[in-house]
Design a protein around this motif. Sequence first.
Motif, PDB file in Angstrom:
ATOM      1  N   PRO A 211       0.816  -1.229   0.000  1.00  0.00           N
ATOM      2  CA  PRO A 211       0.000   0.000   0.000  1.00  0.00           C
ATOM      3  C   PRO A 211       0.846   1.274   0.000  1.00  0.00           C
ATOM      4  O   PRO A 211       0.469   2.268  -0.628  1.00  0.00           O
ATOM      5  CB  PRO A 211      -0.818  -0.122   1.289  1.00  0.00           C
ATOM      6  CG  PRO A 211      -0.819  -1.567   1.615  1.00  0.00           C
ATOM      7  CD  PRO A 211       0.500  -2.078   1.154  1.00  0.00           C
ATOM      8  N   GLY A 214       2.110   1.675  -3.621  1.00  0.00           N
ATOM      9  CA  GLY A 214       0.988   1.874  -4.539  1.00  0.00           C
ATOM     10  C   GLY A 214       0.311   3.218  -4.367  1.00  0.00           C
ATOM     11  O   GLY A 214       0.058   3.940  -5.343  1.00  0.00           O
ATOM     12  N   THR A 255      -7.278  -3.010  -1.339  1.00  0.00           N
ATOM     13  CA  THR A 255      -7.474  -2.415  -2.663  1.00  0.00           C
ATOM     14  C   THR A 255      -8.942  -2.036  -2.867  1.00  0.00           C
ATOM     15  O   THR A 255      -9.256  -0.944  -3.359  1.00  0.00           O
ATOM     16  CB  THR A 255      -7.026  -3.382  -3.764  1.00  0.00           C
ATOM     17  OG1 THR A 255      -5.653  -3.724  -3.565  1.00  0.00           O
ATOM     18  CG2 THR A 255      -7.186  -2.756  -5.141  1.00  0.00           C
ATOM     19  N   CYS A 416      -4.097  -2.484   5.680  1.00  0.00           N
ATOM     20  CA  CYS A 416      -3.708  -3.771   5.106  1.00  0.00           C
ATOM     21  C   CYS A 416      -3.102  -4.687   6.166  1.00  0.00           C
ATOM     22  O   CYS A 416      -3.423  -5.877   6.241  1.00  0.00           O
ATOM     23  CB  CYS A 416      -2.716  -3.537   3.964  1.00  0.00           C
ATOM     24  SG  CYS A 416      -2.464  -4.968   2.897  1.00  0.00           S
TER      25      CYS A 416
END
Length: 456
Positions: A211, A214, A255, A416
């Motif tokens: 994460p 990203g 996500t 996450c």
Amino acid sequence: MKKNVPKEKVKKEPLFFQKLTTFYLLCMLGFFLLFTGNNYTSITLSKFICFFMLTGGYILISLVGRLELIAIGQIQPKKISVLWKNMHISQKCILIYWISSFVSTIFSVDFYTSLIGTARFDGFLTISLYCWLFLLISFDYVPKKSLLWIFGISMSITCIVSLIQFCGYNPLGLYPSGMNYYDAFKLYSGAFLGTLGNIDIYSAMLCIAIPVFGISILKLKSNIRFFLLIPLLLCLFVLSKAFVAGGIVGVFSTTLILLPVLQPKTKKRKIMFIIFLLLIVLILTSIFFFGERIGGFIGEASALLHGNWNDDFGSGRLYIWRKSLELVPARPLFGGGPDTFDLRTDANFERLDEKTGILIHSDVDVAHNEYLNIMVNQGLLAFIAYILALGFAAIEWIKNASSNPISAICGGAVLCYSIQAFFGISSPISSPFFWICFALVVKQNQLCKTTTFEGD
């Protein structure tokens, strides 16, 4: 009339502690992540000693430094009531969590074990380092972008080491002589990978890294951010190759949740929340009707949705969770003491490893669910305080993530990690990075405005 104060006196205190925290984080994200000790048989001890020295030193210097500044009059001491009033609610909850853990240690079934911990070193000493690290960083720190690049380099290196291990080689001599990654559960106990050791702990670290990289690519403005695709793709490949179910679920779920959370506060965000809910319903429906055909952990999820409980599900985790819950009523408020799980249970299980065909016998020494582990070891008071700290931070994160890059990045990592924690174990190898990200999220929640990395 305002009193003239020398400029250097105004900046000296915050600048020193900003630099100290930055140096500490650089050491953790660089040296600590790549440090392995001699081999995997001693990696937990080696990493714990390294974590203890770095974090203990950072906390000690920070506290002594502040006391010295109070003594010479550069910082005005505040009453405890004022400090408490000015604390963020998540900080208050973590302080209560720490106090509850302290009481749990005092009245534990074994004081020494509660203090130091067993082979995982998850005792009160480690918990104290987590909590005070969190409090110090969450009070006053804005991270530098250099931390992101050091993290990207370190994770790229450990992923490259993993790729070499996937090819059957033994870089750094971490496996026993003549053995490799594929001898796991056959010639040696456990499965180890990269510079972090146990693949479940490695998976937890990947749930923080993926994460971070990203969301940084999505939220930061500099074109150089696209270089973060390198560590991102490496981390994704290693996670898919190692295929730790908890990590896969964590990344996939995060996500989905990020789809609406990262959207600006417009009608588009509301639409994305509706799409998110529809996707959840679609996924659960698909698992319910077609999961058994797919098999694996998806097949097990399908069976659970049909009301079929099997202790073997989740590599025996359902059995472990059932046995863990049986321990709670005996010592509900303060538990048995930090890291005393294996002293209170006779749980053990045997499972057939589908890849190797070998029957594995394991003694259970942890709940394999971080939340349940807190409930059993530190009691319901610590558990409630911990959950509330996460919950209050999450509510504010949802409000701030769309406009605050640091909040979005660190909050995604906390989310996450927290999802995979339902299936994972706390460890001084991976958990410190969760607490660091958690602290940064709380700090950004306090600022309640758009903030980017220091130096941008």
